[in-house]
Design a protein around this motif. Sequence first.
Motif, PDB file in Angstrom:
ATOM      1  N   ASP A 107      25.957  43.847  36.098  1.00  0.00           N
ATOM      2  CA  ASP A 107      27.222  43.461  36.337  1.00  0.00           C
ATOM      3  C   ASP A 107      27.361  42.074  37.116  1.00  0.00           C
ATOM      4  O   ASP A 107      28.245  42.106  38.044  1.00  0.00           O
ATOM      5  CB  ASP A 107      28.032  44.358  36.702  1.00  0.00           C
ATOM      6  N   VAL A 163      29.654  45.183  47.949  1.00  0.00           N
ATOM      7  CA  VAL A 163      29.889  45.879  46.769  1.00  0.00           C
ATOM      8  C   VAL A 163      30.052  47.409  47.265  1.00  0.00           C
ATOM      9  O   VAL A 163      28.875  48.037  47.336  1.00  0.00           O
ATOM     10  CB  VAL A 163      29.015  45.739  45.754  1.00  0.00           C
ATOM     11  N   HIS A 167      30.993  51.417  44.529  1.00  0.00           N
ATOM     12  CA  HIS A 167      29.797  51.873  43.637  1.00  0.00           C
ATOM     13  C   HIS A 167      28.330  51.403  43.925  1.00  0.00           C
ATOM     14  O   HIS A 167      28.224  50.507  44.696  1.00  0.00           O
ATOM     15  CB  HIS A 167      30.063  51.708  42.322  1.00  0.00           C
ATOM     16  N   PHE A 173      37.386  47.914  32.119  1.00  0.00           N
ATOM     17  CA  PHE A 173      36.698  47.335  31.020  1.00  0.00           C
ATOM     18  C   PHE A 173      36.913  48.106  29.630  1.00  0.00           C
ATOM     19  O   PHE A 173      35.973  48.461  29.203  1.00  0.00           O
ATOM     20  CB  PHE A 173      34.988  47.127  31.323  1.00  0.00           C
ATOM     21  N   PHE A 225      33.647  51.319  36.584  1.00  0.00           N
ATOM     22  CA  PHE A 225      33.384  50.053  36.015  1.00  0.00           C
ATOM     23  C   PHE A 225      32.238  50.276  34.975  1.00  0.00           C
ATOM     24  O   PHE A 225      32.635  50.982  34.143  1.00  0.00           O
ATOM     25  CB  PHE A 225      32.951  49.149  37.076  1.00  0.00           C
ATOM     26  N   ARG A 276      33.115  39.943  51.607  1.00  0.00           N
ATOM     27  CA  ARG A 276      34.104  40.092  50.465  1.00  0.00           C
ATOM     28  C   ARG A 276      33.954  41.637  50.294  1.00  0.00           C
ATOM     29  O   ARG A 276      33.099  42.057  49.692  1.00  0.00           O
ATOM     30  CB  ARG A 276      33.531  39.243  49.541  1.00  0.00           C
ATOM     31  N   ASP A 333      34.203  43.805  48.056  1.00  0.00           N
ATOM     32  CA  ASP A 333      34.765  43.951  46.555  1.00  0.00           C
ATOM     33  C   ASP A 333      35.311  45.118  45.929  1.00  0.00           C
ATOM     34  O   ASP A 333      35.077  46.425  46.202  1.00  0.00           O
ATOM     35  CB  ASP A 333      33.057  44.049  46.143  1.00  0.00           C
ATOM     36  N   ALA A 334      36.292  44.878  45.080  1.00  0.00           N
ATOM     37  CA  ALA A 334      36.953  46.050  44.334  1.00  0.00           C
ATOM     38  C   ALA A 334      37.508  47.034  45.331  1.00  0.00           C
ATOM     39  O   ALA A 334      37.514  48.243  45.023  1.00  0.00           O
ATOM     40  CB  ALA A 334      36.082  46.738  43.389  1.00  0.00           C
ATOM     41  N   GLU A 340      38.906  41.857  47.937  1.00  0.00           N
ATOM     42  CA  GLU A 340      39.189  41.589  46.671  1.00  0.00           C
ATOM     43  C   GLU A 340      40.366  42.457  46.023  1.00  0.00           C
ATOM     44  O   GLU A 340      40.019  43.521  45.471  1.00  0.00           O
ATOM     45  CB  GLU A 340      37.828  41.679  45.860  1.00  0.00           C
ATOM     46  N   HIS A 397      34.387  33.548  39.635  1.00  0.00           N
ATOM     47  CA  HIS A 397      33.415  34.007  38.448  1.00  0.00           C
ATOM     48  C   HIS A 397      33.650  35.097  37.450  1.00  0.00           C
ATOM     49  O   HIS A 397      33.245  35.246  36.513  1.00  0.00           O
ATOM     50  CB  HIS A 397      31.966  34.767  39.552  1.00  0.00           C
ATOM     51  N   ASP A 398      34.771  35.589  37.797  1.00  0.00           N
ATOM     52  CA  ASP A 398      35.634  36.604  36.907  1.00  0.00           C
ATOM     53  C   ASP A 398      36.418  35.933  35.957  1.00  0.00           C
ATOM     54  O   ASP A 398      36.944  34.719  36.111  1.00  0.00           O
ATOM     55  CB  ASP A 398      36.275  37.570  37.780  1.00  0.00           C
ATOM     56  N   ARG A 454      32.129  36.388  30.673  1.00  0.00           N
ATOM     57  CA  ARG A 454      32.273  35.913  32.080  1.00  0.00           C
ATOM     58  C   ARG A 454      31.178  35.000  32.167  1.00  0.00           C
ATOM     59  O   ARG A 454      31.120  34.050  33.067  1.00  0.00           O
ATOM     60  CB  ARG A 454      32.387  36.885  33.181  1.00  0.00           C
ATOM     61  N   ARG A 507      29.569  31.075  34.044  1.00  0.00           N
ATOM     62  CA  ARG A 507      28.540  31.112  35.175  1.00  0.00           C
ATOM     63  C   ARG A 507      27.354  30.342  34.962  1.00  0.00           C
ATOM     64  O   ARG A 507      26.529  30.956  35.484  1.00  0.00           O
ATOM     65  CB  ARG A 507      28.218  32.522  35.417  1.00  0.00           C
ATOM     66  N   LYS A 560      43.487  43.487  36.251  1.00  0.00           N
ATOM     67  CA  LYS A 560      42.510  42.992  36.639  1.00  0.00           C
ATOM     68  C   LYS A 560      41.781  41.765  35.704  1.00  0.00           C
ATOM     69  O   LYS A 560      41.757  42.168  34.540  1.00  0.00           O
ATOM     70  CB  LYS A 560      41.127  43.868  37.049  1.00  0.00           C
TER      71      LYS A 560
HETATM   72  C1  GLC Z   1      34.419  42.747  41.388  1.00  0.00           C
HETATM   73  C2  GLC Z   1      33.862  41.698  40.939  1.00  0.00           C
HETATM   74  C3  GLC Z   1      33.454  41.610  39.507  1.00  0.00           C
HETATM   75  C4  GLC Z   1      32.820  43.086  39.191  1.00  0.00           C
HETATM   76  C5  GLC Z   1      33.533  44.261  39.643  1.00  0.00           C
HETATM   77  C6  GLC Z   1      32.701  45.529  39.876  1.00  0.00           C
HETATM   78  O1  GLC Z   1      35.784  42.765  40.780  1.00  0.00           O
HETATM   79  O2  GLC Z   1      34.436  40.412  40.991  1.00  0.00           O
HETATM   80  O3  GLC Z   1      32.815  40.498  39.092  1.00  0.00           O
HETATM   81  O4  GLC Z   1      32.695  43.091  37.799  1.00  0.00           O
HETATM   82  O5  GLC Z   1      33.716  43.913  40.925  1.00  0.00           O
HETATM   83  O6  GLC Z   1      32.008  45.418  40.704  1.00  0.00           O
END
Ligand code: GLC
Length: 730
Positions: free
Chosen positions: A118, A158, A161, A203, A225, A259, A261-262, A303, A370-371, A495, A499, A730
Amino acid sequence: MINENWESEFKTRLLEHYDEMKWLYTELYNDPHAFDYFCEMLHQYYTERSDLLKEWDEARIAVPNWYQGNEMLGMLMYVKQFAGTLKGVKEHLDYVQECGVNYLHLMPLLESPAGRSDGGYAVSNFRKVQPELGTMEDLSDLATECHKKGMSVCLDFVMNHTSEDHEWAKRARAGEKEYQDRYFFFDNWNIPNEFEKTVPQVFPTTAPGNFSWCEEAHKVVMTTFYPYQWDLNYNNPTVFNDMTANMLNLCNHGVDIVRLDAVPYIWKKLGTSCRNLPEVHTLVRLMRMAAEVVCPGTLLLGEVVMEPSKVVPYFGSIEKPECHMLYNVTTMASTWHTVATRDVRLLKHQLGTVFALPKQYTFLNYLRCHDDIGWGLDYDFLGQFGINEVLHKKFLNDYFTGKLWESNGRGELYNDDPTLGDARLCGTTASLCGVEAAVYEKNDWKLNMSLELDEMLHAFLFTQSGIPVLYSGDEIGQLNDYSYHDDPLKWDDSRYLHRGDLNWDHVAMRNDMNTRQGRLFHALRKLEKIRASHPVFESDADAWVVETYNDHVLGIGRYFDNEKLIALFNFSEDEQVAWINEEEDYIDLMTGLQRDAKGVNLAGHSFAWLLHSYREKEYNNEAPTPVEKKTKPVDKSDAEAKPAEKKAELKAEAKPAEKKAEVKAEAKPAEKKAEVKAEAKPAEKKAEVKVEAKPAAKKTQSAKKTTRKPAAKKTRKTTKKASTKKVTTK
Ligand code: GLC
């Protein structure tokens, strides 16, 4: 429990937060042993932190708002796509600096299984860099080099997860209960099915549902995810302790901005949406305090890709702050809506909301990242004009994928679910602006219009308060990269369209003004330099929406430190008039010429930055004129000018502590340290700086002056159960 033998600096900082930390931790976990472990762990990372980084912390504590200045400029990049490896990025830092960047966001670079990554957001080892990119030492080296150049480094953490290949996941799969308890495992589908009744999908097309079947464990596991991204269970204090340790380890490798993430997803509860639950805020607050104790120079960037009412609470309160910075996601999406509709009313409404927020709230502004771009717009507001959410999303997607006769956007859809009509959009800024279509058609008129639009959007970006962040390649108008269609590891995730690898041949054309790369590069540099030179672009400025009596033209006013800016943006390709009537004398910052701010004519896709200085009289007594004086730093600055130096020029007198931070950035910190030691004992030096001026007090004073997923990926080890739930924004 506080150990008497701990260093006094650490103890002081811990004591400052101890009661609140213990209270919040106990509310969540009620586990005194786990809390003691947490404190011990903080101490461990404090002792492991290098002296150099501790110096950075000190400099930043001295100027707590160091990241809110008008000279801040960010760039977002994948290491591999920019320069292959971390060492490669280090070698190319001069280019990053030439772009005026002083905030470098490196996309996920920790170990992540190929084909199930991912984009790096499925981490299998939080302590190891992806071998093809380099090592943890390379990361530290790069961070040190960035710091020397006055740049901060941002990295993703991250935290929602891990990859299914992470050690914990492997042991959980092998049946170890202790590790299964770090995730959400269920013996059958009964509880997962209950969750599915209230939890939206991230998703819906590439990885439908929120749970996957794990054959080896013979259990169902939560995977919000992709199926290979297993949700961590933060109900378990071990998970929180170990993940916080992982975050601090990154900080000790020189990461300045983390950052998260999520982050809205990190707490799960049956019967809820499993988004933005109160416990998430408790966890973020705890992480903020952990960072303030161990590495207080660190910033947290949340985020939170949600509607504004969900985003703002992540700033916390003044007394109990959570994130330092958040993404200005609704403004970003509303901007693209405005490009497609040429109607600025939604954007005016959105900016009105943002401008009304406290100025301490720092937003990270961007045109794209990037998203994908999700159409999380204010549909209640749009509803009053008869706009229907589903139909409007379809219109926007059709527009930007070039399906409408007058649209030149060349994007692709992301997670297109025809039943929900909720597809999102991918594409580089230049391709969405029409540059790609114009180049393909060899249409110079179109090329000019699309470049004008691209420049105008950047000017709008730079007019907003906060930190503008460019996606690497956008500075030279890089186009979409269609090669991902042929890569079986990427083809199902559009995406990757935006990139692509940075095209260094195109970068080499940046000084040729006959090329679109050169034109855009220099246009952006000019905007950045003007922004960095005028205090009116400071985040502390008052900002308001200016009524232009023309729905194609957005008007923004800013005021700070005796400067007033009227910024106008024409979102239509036709000439328009901004029916404004501002009394003062204005200078057009782009031309340096005088220009009235009354009934302003704007060519298609053009913009104007009109500045009035209330210092005019003062200046008139001394030559040169205010125009020359104010535009001087812009005119004389060359492509190599470092934003940090610019800041020095402008603020050296006002903020001595910042000067200190800067000096450190310019010289090798180690050498500097030696120098400082030779001059005076560090403690004395520190005292001296404090006596000269209190930066925070200074700030208040000047503020006062203003008076005012793969479709069933073949290789995956867990399979997701399909479901047709509501999709998130999202
Ligand atoms: C955040 C990231 C994205 C990723 C998701 C799951 O939203 O920006 O790219 O897919 O987290 O980690």
